[in-house]
Design an enzyme around this catalytic site. Structure first.
Site, short mmCIF file in Angstrom:
data_model
loop_
_atom_site.label_atom_id
_atom_site.label_comp_id
_atom_site.label_asym_id
_atom_site.label_seq_id
_atom_site.Cartn_x
_atom_site.Cartn_y
_atom_site.Cartn_z
N TYR A 59 50.48 36.00 44.20
CA TYR A 59 49.39 35.15 44.69
C TYR A 59 49.93 33.73 44.74
CZ TYR A 59 44.51 33.36 44.84
OH TYR A 59 43.33 32.76 45.19
N ASP B 288 38.27 26.81 38.37
CA ASP B 288 37.37 27.02 39.51
C ASP B 288 36.57 25.79 39.88
OD1 ASP B 288 37.63 29.80 40.41
OD2 ASP B 288 37.18 30.24 38.31
N GLU C 45 39.21 41.35 44.95
CA GLU C 45 39.35 40.70 43.65
C GLU C 45 37.96 40.60 43.06
OE1 GLU C 45 43.14 37.73 44.53
OE2 GLU C 45 41.20 36.88 44.02
#
Lengths: 404, 267
Positions: B176, B60, B49
Site C-alpha cells: 500500500y 485518519d 478493506e
C-alpha cells in the site's frame, strides 16, 4: 542493590523498549521522522556542547537550580514524617515542563527545523513550548482540547501573547488525548519541516528516553540538595503521574537508591466510578499514541473517557517507563481523588503561602496521607511540579461547590 | 492460490486495475453497513478493506474519524467486525477482505484468537496502521501460518529508498503506497511525485502495488492508474454513507459510485 538489579542505564533497549513496554507504534509516514530524530538525538546526547548549551539555558533563562524547601507547618499539621518540596514552581514559566522544551527546542534547532508543534492539557507544556519557540526563533502551533482551553484560560492567553497559534481540538472528549491525536495528524502532514515537541515521557521512542534525559535534572538537583540538607536520602519520593514527566524526572536518579518511591495518579470522582484517570491503578497493557503501556480501555481495546479536575492528569495513557517501574515493583502507584487534591491545594496555600498546580496537588495529597502514617524520623521529598495560578478560577469554583 | 493473489492475477490478465474500497465497518450501524459492503462488492469492488473503527484514529482525517465514532456509538467492536466479515463471506466468496485496523483492538484479542477468527470469517489479510515492521513480529510470528494471513505493508512518501526496498523485499499480499503525507481524506495529488515513488516500489517488489490516500474520483483513478496495480478509495465512499445513512437510496448511490470508480480502472 547488586549490579544486575540496577535500573539506571538499563532501559530502554536499543529499540526503545522498556521491558515489554515502549517501542514505536506509529504509521509509516512518521517512522522515518522518528528514525531521523533518534539518530539526531543519539549524536546530540554524546555531544558535550549540546549539554553545555542546555545547562546554560537552564541556569540563566530558567533560573535553575530550583530549591528544595522544608514545609514546616504542613509537616506539623500532618504530625509525622518531614515534608520537603522540590520547588519546580520556581522555574521560568511556572512548571517543570520548560526543562524538556529547552532540550527539545535546542535539538530542533540543531536539526534545522523551523517549526515546532506541541500538544497540551493544562497548558503548561504549551506555554513552555511557545516560550522556547519565541526564545529560539521558531514558529509554534499548540493543540489543546476545547474543554481544556475553557478550564485553563490564563495559559491560553500566555501562549497567544508568546506568539503561538493555539488550535482548539473538539473531537472525542476535547482533552489531552484528543489534542495529542490532532498533533500527530498534523505532524504526519508537516513532518518534513516540523518538529513535534512531546510534553511527557510518553509517545514513541525516542521521546520517553529524551524527555527523561531532559527532566532528570529535577532529581539530580534534589538528590544533591537533600543530601546536603539532611545528610541522608529521603525515606520516600512522591510525585504526580499523568503522562509522568515530572515524576520520571524526580525518580530516575534515585531508582537504584534505598528509598521508597510513590506515584500519585488522578482518581477523579474515585477509582470505583467511571470518572477517573488512574491508568496504572485501573488500566491494562495496550498501545496508544505510539507506545505500549498501561492504558484505560474497554474490553475490546477502545480507549475510554477519563476525568480529572486536573487537566494535566486527564489522560488515559502513561509513559512506558512507569509501566515498567510498576511491573518491577520499584514504584508504588496509588490514586488521589479530586476532593483530596483540592484539600491539599488549599492547605498548602494556607500553611505555606504556596499555591500549587492542581496536578502537583495530587502529589501533595498523597504526601500528606503518607506523612501522617510515618514517624518524625522519616522524610518525604515531594515534587511540586508547578504553580497553581492557571487553576485559580476552576479550582475555586470546585472548592466552593464541594464545600472544602 | 489465495484470494488476493488470484484477484490481482485475474485483473492483470484482463489489463485492469483493482478497485480497492475502504469502508468503516458498522457505520452507521451493523445492518446498514453490511448491506453497503454487499452492494459495494456486487457493484465491482475488487478488494475490500474493512475498517475496524477505533476511538483514537490518529492516521485518519475527519470523514473516517466521524464514521468510526458513529460505528462505535452503535456498539461496533472487533468481534462484531469479524462477524460482519463472516456474514459478507456468505454473500460473496471471491472478493479478498482485508481487515484494516489500529493495533490496540487486535492486540487485546491476541494473535492466536485473531488468526482463528480471521480464518473462520474468510478474511484474507490484515493492515494495521500503527504496527510498523519494527514492532510487528511480536504479533504476526504467532500466527500458525503467516502466509495465510499476510500483513499488508505501507510505504509513505517519506519512506527513504533503502527502507522502501527492505520493506518491499518482505512484503506479502500487496503493498500500500501512501500517495501523500498527512491523514486520509481528500487532498491534492502530485502525480509526478507519486509516479516516482510507485516506480521505485515496483522495482523493489514482487507483489502488487496499490495507491491510496486522497483518491476520491474517477478522474483521480485515471491519472494514477498507469502507476499502480490497484487504487484505494476510502473517504469518498465513507462520505456517501455519512450523507445518506438514513436514505432509502443509500445502496443505489454506493452502487453507482463504485461502478463509476471501477469503470475508471478499466483503462
Amino acid at each position: 542493590m547488586n549490579e544486575q538489579n540496577k535500573i539506571i542505564g538499563a532501559y530502554p533497549d536499543s529499540h526503545g523498549h522498556f521491558g515489554q513496554f515502549g517501542g514505536q507504534y506509529v504509521g509509516e509516514t512518521l517512522m522515518p521522522a522518528l528514525i531521523e530524530l533518534e539518530e539526531a538525538y543519539q549524536i546530540a546526547r554524546k555531544d558535550p556542547a549540546f549539554w553545555a548549551q542546555y545547562r546554560l539555558m537552564l541556569k540563566e533563562y530558567v533560573g535553575r537550580p530550583t530549591s528544595i524547601d522544608y514545609a514546616a507547618r504542613l509537616t506539623e499539621m500532618c504530625g509525622g514524617a518531614k515534608i520537603y518540596l522540590k520547588r519546580e514552581d520556581q522555574a521560568h514559566t511556572g512548571a517543570h515542563k520548560v526543562n524538556n522544551t529547552i532540550g527539545q527546542g535546542l535539538l530542533a534547532k540543531r536539526m534545522g527545523k523551523k517549526n515546532v508543534i506541541a500538544e497540551t492539557g493544562a497548558g503548561q507544556h504549551g506555554v513552555a513550548t511557545a516560550t522556547i519557540a519565541a526564545r529560539l526563533g521558531m514558529t509554534c502551533k499548540v493543540f489543546q482540547g476545547a474543554e481544556d482551553i475553557r478550564r485553563q484560560a490564563p495559559n491560553v492567553q500566555r501562549m497567544l501573547l508568546l506568539g503561538a497559534e493555539v488550535v482548539s481540538v473538539s473531537s472525542g472528549t476535547a482533552t489531552l488525548k484528543d489534542a495529542m491525536n490532532e498533533a500527530m495528524r498534523y505532524w504526519a502532514a508537516a513532518v518534513e519541516d516540523t518538529f513535534y515537541v512531546i510534553g511527557t515521557v510518553a509517545g514513541p521512542h525516542p521521546y520517553p528516553l529524551m524527555v527523561r534525559d531532559f527532566q532528570r535534572v529535577i532529581g539530580d538537583e534534589a538528590r544533591e540538595q537533600f543530601l546536603a540538607r539532611e545528610g541522608k536520602l529521603p525515606t520516600a519520593l512522591v510525585a504526580c503521574v499523568g503522562g509522568g514527566s515530572n515524576a520520571m524526572g524526580l525518580f530516575y536518579p534515585f531508582l537504584d537508591d534505598n528509598c521508597e518511591i510513590l506515584g500519585a495518579e488522578a482518581a477523579g470522582d474515585g477509582v470505583d466510578t467511571p470518572r477517573h484517570s488512574a491508568t496504572l491503578t485501573k488500566g491494562r497493557v495496550g498501545v496508544l499514541h505510539g507506545a505500549k503501556s498501561y492504558m484505560l480501555q474497554d474490553e475490546f481495546g477502545q480507549v475510554v473517557d477519563t476525568h480529572s479536575i486536573s487537566a494535566g492528569l486527564d489522560y488515559p495513557g502513561v509513559g512506558p517507563e512507569h509501566s515498567l517501574l510498576k511491573e518491577l515493583g520499584r514504584v508504588q502507584y496509588s490514586a488521589i481523588t479530586d476532593r483530596e487534591a483540592l484539600v491539599a491545594f488549599k492547605t498548602l496555600a494556607r500553611l505555606e503561602g504556596i499555591i500549587p498546580a492542581l496536578e502537583s496537588s495530587h502529589a501533595l495529597a498523597l504526601a500528606m496521607k503518607e506523612a501522617a502514617k510515618r514517624p518524625k524520623t522519616e522524610s518525604l521529598l515531594v515534587c511540586l511540579s508547578g504553580r497553581g495560578d492557571k487553576d485559580l478560577n476552576h479550582a475555586l469554583e470546585a472548592i466552593e461547590k464541594m464545600g472544602i | 492460490m489465495n484470494r488476493i493473489a488470484k484477484t490481482f492475477a485475474a485483473l492483470k490478465a484482463k489489463n485492469e486495475k483493482a478497485l480497492v474500497a475502504y469502508l468503516t465497518a458498522g457505520d452507521p450501524n451493523y445492518e446498514t453497513s453490511l448491506a453497503v459492503l454487499k452492494a459495494a462488492c456486487d457493484a465491482g469492488v475488487d478488494v475490500l478493506e474493512m475498517g475496524m473503527p477505533f476511538s483514537d484514529p490518529t492516521a485518519d482525517g475527519q470523514v473516517i474519524q466521524d464514521a468510526s465514532l458513529r460505528a462505535l456509538a452503535h456498539g461496533m467492536n472487533l468481534p462484531k467486525s469479524l462477524a460482519m466479515a463472516k456474514d459478507l463471506r456468505k454473500h460473496n466468496q471471491s472478493v479478498p477482505i482485508i481487515l484494516f485496523s489500529y493495533y490496540n483492538p487486535l492486540f487485546q484479542m491476541g494473535p492466536e484468537a485473531l488468526y482463528a477468527a480471521c480464518m473462520d470469517s474468510g478474511i484474507d489479510g490484515i493492515l494495521v496502521v500503527d504496527l510498523p515492521p519494527e514492532e510487528s513480529d511480536e504479533f504476526t510470528l504467532k500466527f500458525p501460518d503467516p502466509k495465510a494471513l499476510p500483513i499488508i505493508r505501507l510505504i509513505a512518501p517519506t519512506t527513504p529508498l533503502a527502507r522502501k526496498k527492505a520493506v518491499a523485499a518482505k512484503a506479502d499480499g500487496f503493498l500500500y503506497l501512501i500517495t501523500r503525507t498527512g491523514v486520509t481524506g481528500v487532498g491534492s495529488l502530485d502525480v509526478g511525485k507519486i509516479a516516482k515513488h510507485a516506480t521505485e516500489l515496483h522495482n523493489a517488489s514482487n507483489v502488487p502495488v496499490c495507491l491510496g490516500f486522497g483518491i476520491s474520483t474517477a478522474e483521480d483513478i485515471r491519472q494514477l492508474a498507469p502507476y499502480a496495480d490497484g487504487l484505494v478509495v476510502g473517504s469518498a465512499l465513507v462520505k456517501t454513507v455519512a450523507q445518506n445513512g438514513d436514505s432509502p437510496k443509500l445502496l443505489e448511490l454506493v452502487t453507482q459510485q463504485v461502478k463509476k470508480l471501477k469503470a475508471a480502472c478499466l483503462g
